[in-house]
Every structure is written in C-alpha cells, then in structure tokens.
Write a protein that holds these residues in place. Structure first.
Motif, PDB file in Angstrom:
ATOM      1  N   SER A 231       0.902  -1.010  -0.017  1.00  0.00           N
ATOM      2  CA  SER A 231      -0.078  -0.075  -0.026  1.00  0.00           C
ATOM      3  C   SER A 231       0.907   1.214   0.075  1.00  0.00           C
ATOM      4  O   SER A 231       0.301   2.349  -0.084  1.00  0.00           O
ATOM      5  N   GLY A 232       2.104   1.109   0.268  1.00  0.00           N
ATOM      6  CA  GLY A 232       2.901   2.358   0.606  1.00  0.00           C
ATOM      7  C   GLY A 232       3.006   2.818   1.752  1.00  0.00           C
ATOM      8  O   GLY A 232       3.962   3.491   2.272  1.00  0.00           O
ATOM      9  N   TRP A 233       2.432   2.234   3.013  1.00  0.00           N
ATOM     10  CA  TRP A 233       2.482   2.389   4.390  1.00  0.00           C
ATOM     11  C   TRP A 233       3.758   1.649   4.965  1.00  0.00           C
ATOM     12  O   TRP A 233       3.988   0.505   4.381  1.00  0.00           O
ATOM     13  N   LEU A 234       4.041   2.111   6.116  1.00  0.00           N
ATOM     14  CA  LEU A 234       4.980   1.400   7.018  1.00  0.00           C
ATOM     15  C   LEU A 234       4.272   0.011   7.387  1.00  0.00           C
ATOM     16  O   LEU A 234       2.991   0.286   8.137  1.00  0.00           O
ATOM     17  N   GLY A 235       4.792  -0.800   7.447  1.00  0.00           N
ATOM     18  CA  GLY A 235       4.319  -2.099   8.171  1.00  0.00           C
ATOM     19  C   GLY A 235       4.227  -2.371   9.544  1.00  0.00           C
ATOM     20  O   GLY A 235       3.505  -2.853  10.195  1.00  0.00           O
ATOM     21  N   ARG A 236       4.993  -1.430  10.050  1.00  0.00           N
ATOM     22  CA  ARG A 236       5.231  -1.484  11.922  1.00  0.00           C
ATOM     23  C   ARG A 236       5.475  -0.118  12.333  1.00  0.00           C
ATOM     24  O   ARG A 236       5.839   0.920  11.494  1.00  0.00           O
TER      25      ARG A 236
ATOM     26  N   ARG B 217      -8.161  18.826  12.108  1.00  0.00           N
ATOM     27  CA  ARG B 217      -9.417  18.349  12.915  1.00  0.00           C
ATOM     28  C   ARG B 217     -10.308  17.266  12.592  1.00  0.00           C
ATOM     29  O   ARG B 217     -10.636  16.318  13.235  1.00  0.00           O
ATOM     30  N   VAL B 218     -10.474  17.332  11.123  1.00  0.00           N
ATOM     31  CA  VAL B 218     -11.245  16.451  10.430  1.00  0.00           C
ATOM     32  C   VAL B 218     -10.326  15.030  10.573  1.00  0.00           C
ATOM     33  O   VAL B 218     -11.203  14.094  10.813  1.00  0.00           O
ATOM     34  N   LEU B 219      -9.118  15.076  10.201  1.00  0.00           N
ATOM     35  CA  LEU B 219      -8.328  13.665  10.382  1.00  0.00           C
ATOM     36  C   LEU B 219      -8.247  13.119  11.549  1.00  0.00           C
ATOM     37  O   LEU B 219      -8.266  11.925  11.811  1.00  0.00           O
ATOM     38  N   ALA B 220      -8.220  14.148  12.631  1.00  0.00           N
ATOM     39  CA  ALA B 220      -8.155  13.656  13.961  1.00  0.00           C
ATOM     40  C   ALA B 220      -9.278  12.885  14.506  1.00  0.00           C
ATOM     41  O   ALA B 220      -9.302  12.038  15.536  1.00  0.00           O
ATOM     42  N   HIS B 221     -10.442  13.240  13.893  1.00  0.00           N
ATOM     43  CA  HIS B 221     -11.840  12.668  14.304  1.00  0.00           C
ATOM     44  C   HIS B 221     -12.425  11.909  13.196  1.00  0.00           C
ATOM     45  O   HIS B 221     -13.636  11.670  13.279  1.00  0.00           O
ATOM     46  N   LEU B 222     -11.819  11.426  12.213  1.00  0.00           N
ATOM     47  CA  LEU B 222     -12.388  10.661  11.027  1.00  0.00           C
ATOM     48  C   LEU B 222     -13.080   9.678  11.315  1.00  0.00           C
ATOM     49  O   LEU B 222     -14.097   9.158  10.679  1.00  0.00           O
ATOM     50  N   GLU B 223     -13.080   8.936  12.258  1.00  0.00           N
ATOM     51  CA  GLU B 223     -13.589   7.514  12.459  1.00  0.00           C
ATOM     52  C   GLU B 223     -14.884   7.910  13.290  1.00  0.00           C
ATOM     53  O   GLU B 223     -15.770   7.208  13.149  1.00  0.00           O
TER      54      GLU B 223
ATOM     55  N   GLY C 182       2.652  10.677   0.418  1.00  0.00           N
ATOM     56  CA  GLY C 182       1.917   9.363   0.975  1.00  0.00           C
ATOM     57  C   GLY C 182       2.721   8.179   1.181  1.00  0.00           C
ATOM     58  O   GLY C 182       2.100   7.357   2.259  1.00  0.00           O
ATOM     59  N   ILE C 183       3.647   7.953   0.520  1.00  0.00           N
ATOM     60  CA  ILE C 183       4.614   6.773   0.653  1.00  0.00           C
ATOM     61  C   ILE C 183       5.282   6.914   1.922  1.00  0.00           C
ATOM     62  O   ILE C 183       5.719   7.916   1.895  1.00  0.00           O
ATOM     63  N   PHE C 184       5.491   5.896   2.516  1.00  0.00           N
ATOM     64  CA  PHE C 184       6.136   5.829   3.976  1.00  0.00           C
ATOM     65  C   PHE C 184       5.200   6.551   4.904  1.00  0.00           C
ATOM     66  O   PHE C 184       5.783   7.021   6.077  1.00  0.00           O
ATOM     67  N   ALA C 185       3.935   6.471   4.784  1.00  0.00           N
ATOM     68  CA  ALA C 185       3.038   6.827   5.802  1.00  0.00           C
ATOM     69  C   ALA C 185       3.024   5.963   7.011  1.00  0.00           C
ATOM     70  O   ALA C 185       3.126   4.759   6.833  1.00  0.00           O
ATOM     71  N   ARG C 186       2.718   6.473   7.927  1.00  0.00           N
ATOM     72  CA  ARG C 186       2.418   5.678   9.352  1.00  0.00           C
ATOM     73  C   ARG C 186       1.376   4.991   9.406  1.00  0.00           C
ATOM     74  O   ARG C 186       1.306   3.762   9.951  1.00  0.00           O
ATOM     75  N   ASP C 187       0.280   5.629   8.963  1.00  0.00           N
ATOM     76  CA  ASP C 187      -1.207   5.108   8.808  1.00  0.00           C
ATOM     77  C   ASP C 187      -2.151   5.984   7.969  1.00  0.00           C
ATOM     78  O   ASP C 187      -1.385   6.694   7.184  1.00  0.00           O
ATOM     79  N   LEU C 188      -3.271   5.696   7.984  1.00  0.00           N
ATOM     80  CA  LEU C 188      -4.330   6.497   6.841  1.00  0.00           C
ATOM     81  C   LEU C 188      -4.099   7.884   7.261  1.00  0.00           C
ATOM     82  O   LEU C 188      -3.949   8.795   6.223  1.00  0.00           O
ATOM     83  N   ARG C 189      -4.091   8.400   8.395  1.00  0.00           N
ATOM     84  CA  ARG C 189      -4.172   9.910   8.643  1.00  0.00           C
ATOM     85  C   ARG C 189      -2.902  10.437   8.166  1.00  0.00           C
ATOM     86  O   ARG C 189      -2.934  11.526   7.661  1.00  0.00           O
ATOM     87  N   ASP C 190      -1.760   9.806   8.514  1.00  0.00           N
ATOM     88  CA  ASP C 190      -0.702  10.186   7.747  1.00  0.00           C
ATOM     89  C   ASP C 190      -0.415  10.291   6.558  1.00  0.00           C
ATOM     90  O   ASP C 190      -0.061  11.413   5.955  1.00  0.00           O
TER      91      ASP C 190
ATOM     92  N   LEU D 127     -10.611  15.044   0.547  1.00  0.00           N
ATOM     93  CA  LEU D 127     -10.007  13.795   1.348  1.00  0.00           C
ATOM     94  C   LEU D 127     -10.645  12.729   0.302  1.00  0.00           C
ATOM     95  O   LEU D 127      -9.827  11.901   0.054  1.00  0.00           O
ATOM     96  N   ARG D 128     -11.636  12.756  -0.169  1.00  0.00           N
ATOM     97  CA  ARG D 128     -12.152  11.697  -1.111  1.00  0.00           C
ATOM     98  C   ARG D 128     -11.467  11.667  -2.481  1.00  0.00           C
ATOM     99  O   ARG D 128     -11.462  10.606  -3.276  1.00  0.00           O
ATOM    100  N   ARG D 129     -10.692  12.682  -2.872  1.00  0.00           N
ATOM    101  CA  ARG D 129      -9.962  12.881  -4.054  1.00  0.00           C
ATOM    102  C   ARG D 129      -8.557  12.167  -3.926  1.00  0.00           C
ATOM    103  O   ARG D 129      -7.770  12.229  -4.716  1.00  0.00           O
ATOM    104  N   LEU D 130      -8.071  12.032  -2.582  1.00  0.00           N
ATOM    105  CA  LEU D 130      -7.010  11.492  -2.400  1.00  0.00           C
ATOM    106  C   LEU D 130      -6.780  10.020  -2.592  1.00  0.00           C
ATOM    107  O   LEU D 130      -7.760   9.318  -2.588  1.00  0.00           O
ATOM    108  N   ASP D 131      -5.440   9.409  -2.630  1.00  0.00           N
ATOM    109  CA  ASP D 131      -5.072   8.231  -2.721  1.00  0.00           C
ATOM    110  C   ASP D 131      -4.773   7.545  -1.412  1.00  0.00           C
ATOM    111  O   ASP D 131      -3.720   7.854  -1.010  1.00  0.00           O
ATOM    112  N   PRO D 132      -5.554   6.737  -0.864  1.00  0.00           N
ATOM    113  CA  PRO D 132      -5.231   6.312   0.415  1.00  0.00           C
ATOM    114  C   PRO D 132      -4.303   5.311   0.459  1.00  0.00           C
ATOM    115  O   PRO D 132      -3.675   4.754   1.544  1.00  0.00           O
ATOM    116  N   LYS D 133      -3.845   4.693  -0.665  1.00  0.00           N
ATOM    117  CA  LYS D 133      -2.822   3.550  -0.803  1.00  0.00           C
ATOM    118  C   LYS D 133      -1.992   4.080  -2.147  1.00  0.00           C
ATOM    119  O   LYS D 133      -2.217   3.091  -2.957  1.00  0.00           O
TER     120      LYS D 133
END
Length: 419
Positions: free
Chosen positions: A107-112, A169-175, A143-151, A203-209
């Motif tokens: 996905s491009g995220w860090l695994g740990r 603020r939106v990202l901090a309370h996205l759940e 977005g590559i090397f992101a820690r998680d979705l928010r990052d 946010l909807r126009r971004l690539d989460p992975k």
C-alpha cells in the motif's frame, strides 16, 4: 401497477445495474474470460471471437524491454531510485533508509510502528522519526512511507498545499464519520457544515494507498485494452474488445418458455446492454484523454497536460465513479509503450494556480535542466525556477526544491563540491 409487478421491475433494474457496474470494472482480458464463462452456462448467449490483430513492431515484451528498461519495476525499486542521493550520504544513513524501505507494505505504508523499527535497529525513536520525515518529503507520490491512513492523507494534503487546521481536526476525528455521520463530525471538530463538506471532498480525491499503483506493473505484460495510432495530424484509438469479441442474443429466442429460459434470456440481454454501455463510455472517455493528452504520444511525459477524472466526467457527462471504474486497470498502448490509462491523468504542479502546468511536465523539464547544467557552475533553485518560468512553467523556488529532491538531485552547493 400491482405491488408484485413493481417488485419485479425493481429487481430487474438492480440486476441490470449490477451487470453494468461489474462489466465497467473489467479489463479487456478479464471481460473476454467473463464472457466465455457466462456463455458456457447460458445457452442464449453467443460469443464469437474474431481473429486477433497482431501487435505492431514486435510483441508487448519487446515494447516493454525497449521503452521501460529504465523505469522502476516495483514500489521498492521506485523508492530506492528516488532515495539514491540520500542513501549515499554515509553507511549509517544508508542502513536506516534500507530498513525503512524493507518495512514498506504494498500500500505504501509502513508495516510497523516507528518505535518497533527503532528498537529493531537499536536507534532512538527520534532519529528514526527524523529520517522518516526526510524520506516522506523526498519520495513521490506523496503518502508513501506514511505511518497510517491519517498520516498518508496529511502528506498528500501538504503536498497539494491544502493542509490547514480544519483538515487536521477532520483527520483527527475521522472515525466519527463512520459511526455518526457528518453531524457527529461537526460536533467533534467544532467546524461548521460547509467547512466539513469542503474538507471531506478534498479527502475523497486523495489516494489512500499510493503504493498500490506500483503493484500493477506486471499487468503491463498483457495486451493493452486500447491501442493509439497516428492518423494524419491526430490520433485514433483502436479498442481491443471491439474487434476481438462480439456478443449476440439469438433473435429467435423467446421468453414464452420455462422460467430457466426466461432467466437466461434476461441475463443475456442485460449483459449485452452492459457491454454496449461499457463500450460507449470507454470510447468517450478515451477520446477526451486523447484530445487533451495527444501531445504525450508524440513527445512523452514532458507534454502531459493537467487532467483529472473530474474534468473527464464533466466533458463526457458520466458520473465520476463511472470514469474511475473505466480507468481501473485500463492499459493504453501508444508509440511510447504500454501505460496505465491513469498515467494520462496528470495533476497540476503543487501550489500552482488552476491553469498551472502539470507536475510530470515540470519534473521532465527540471530533470532536463539539471542534466544539462555545467558541473562546475550548477544552477541554484532560484535559477531553475527562473529558467522554468521563462519556458512558461511558473513554479516557485520552494516547489523547485521539492521536485529536485524527488528527482534525486542534491542542492547546488553539494553538486558543485562533487564536480
């Protein structure tokens, strides 16, 4: 109209819509397989396969070998190329960067988490965090090397110059959005409805992975869905499915028979209708891309113009989701090789106005300027910005510095020392 009739019509509409959506998501190769499998179980569906037209100038393998030999073959190959200059700063930095690369997921995220990576390396968390921040700014796409979705989303918003307190603020309370909707998000963030709507639209126009685009490299080994050929002063698309597979419902088929036969006839007609809709959407969408990016097939990435899926949707009249489904996995073959169709959807350069140049075009010209500079008198970021501006590519010095890092070139002072 009786309730039973309304129910039957509703079910029929849902059935047809399901066919349309599934067919839109298939590549040409997957569509052929789907048709053959369906025809085996449906006696009223006839699939005729015409003789294939050979790929010109050798095979697809020849095209790949000749045009993509110098391009990354995987996510890891890509990031190692972009971090080559950074890794060359010393053995300690190289070890740290390689460790971060090994932690990348498809996905491009860090695994740990970073603390676990730091513990494995025997380094401080602060040092690994600093190195991670550095590579995140160096590697594209953002977005590559992101820690998680928010990052991941934060990095892309920052890259586009759209990061602000409201986005944070939106990202901090996205759940909260998934459980309570927009109203719950308003209460949690303290933002008004209009601000929430604007940030969610971005946010909807971004690539989460962002790393997943490199996972499709192997599909370039299959035959392209669309081939672009020069005709006169323009380009003409040739669609693979239009000359390879034909679907026809036998005209003598009747619905006045058993329920099984009526069901088979309905399925065959729905599939044929879905295929017609798919072909119509595909032709219109590809035609728009050719009109905007025609120069790309002649001059390469340097000629790419800004083009988004939203722009294609506006020009064709299709919904944005339809455009996205059509482009998913679609391969286009042109004079410069086989590419994913999404390559032609080039976004604008960071922090540019709405009529600014595309990022691939700026990167291509910046690379050319850096490769042609005098080694003993390298160009500064200001000089590079001025040179691009003289060519009609208005980008700031800060953007030039960021793109120079993405291309793997050190600052002018370091390039001068290496001369």
């Amino acid at each position: 109209m009786s309730p039973s009739t309304r129910l039957q019509v509703s079910q029929s509409q849902v059935f047809r819509m399901g066919h349309v959506i599934s067919v839109l998501q298939l590549s040409g190769e997957e569509l052929d397989e789907h048709l053959l499998q369906t025809a085996q179980s449906n006696p009223l569906l006839v699939v005729r396969r015409r003789r294939q037209t050979a790929i010109r100038a050798g095979s697809a393998h020849d095209l790949i070998d000749s045009t993509f030999a110098d391009r990354p073959t995987s996510l890891y190959d890509h990031v190692l190329r972009e971090l080559a200059g950074l890794a060359g700063r010393g053995a300690a930095m190289e070890r740290l960067i390689l460790a971060l690369v090994e932690e990348l997921e498809p996905s491009g995220w860090l695994g740990r988490p970073v603390p676990q990576i730091a513990e494995t390396l025997g380094l401080s968390v602060q040092l690994v965090e600093s190195a991670l921040d550095l590579v995140q700014r160096r590697v594209s796409p953002a977005g590559i090397f992101a820690r998680d979705l928010r990052d991941c989303l934060r990095l892309q918003l920052e890259d586009q110059g759209l990061w602000d307190d409201a986005a944070g603020r939106v990202l901090a309370h996205l759940e909260v959005l998934g459980t309570g909707g927009a109203e719950a998000l308003e209460r949690a963030t303290g933002l008004d409805a209009a601000t929430i709507a604007t940030r969610l639209h971005r946010l909807r126009r971004l690539d989460p992975k962002p790393g997943s685009q490199f996972a499709t490299d192997l599909t370039l080994m299959r035959e392209a869905d669309v081939r672009i050929e020069a005709r006169g002063d323009g380009w003409v698309p040739i669609f693979r499915t239009s000359f390879e597979t034909v679907v026809a419902v036998p005209p003598g088929a009747s619905g006045d028979s058993s329920p099984e036969m009526r069901r088979a006839l309905g399925e065959a007609r729905a599939l044929k209708q879905a295929l017609d809709l798919r072909q119509g959407a595909l032709k219109q969408i590809v035609q728009v891309m050719i009109e905007v990016q025609g120069a790309f097939f002649r001059d390469g990435p340097e000629a790419l113009q800004p083009l988004t899926q939203a722009m294609i949707a506006a020009k064709t009249g299709f919904h944005l989701s339809t455009v996205s489904r059509v482009l998913n996995g679609l391969l286009i073959e042109g004079p410069n090789g086989i590419i994913p169709a999404r390559t032609l959807c080039a976004r604008r350069s960071a922090l540019c106005s709405t009529d600014g140049p595309s990022k691939p075009k700026v990167l291509a010209r910046l690379r050319a300027l850096l490769l042609a500079e005098c080694a003993s008198h390298p160009l500064s970021d200001v000089q590079l910005s001025d040179a691009l501006r003289a060519e009609g590519l208005a980008v700031s010095r800060r953007v030039v510095a960021r793109y120079r890092h993405e291309l793997g070139f050190a600052p002018a002072s370091q390039r001068r020392l290496r001369a």
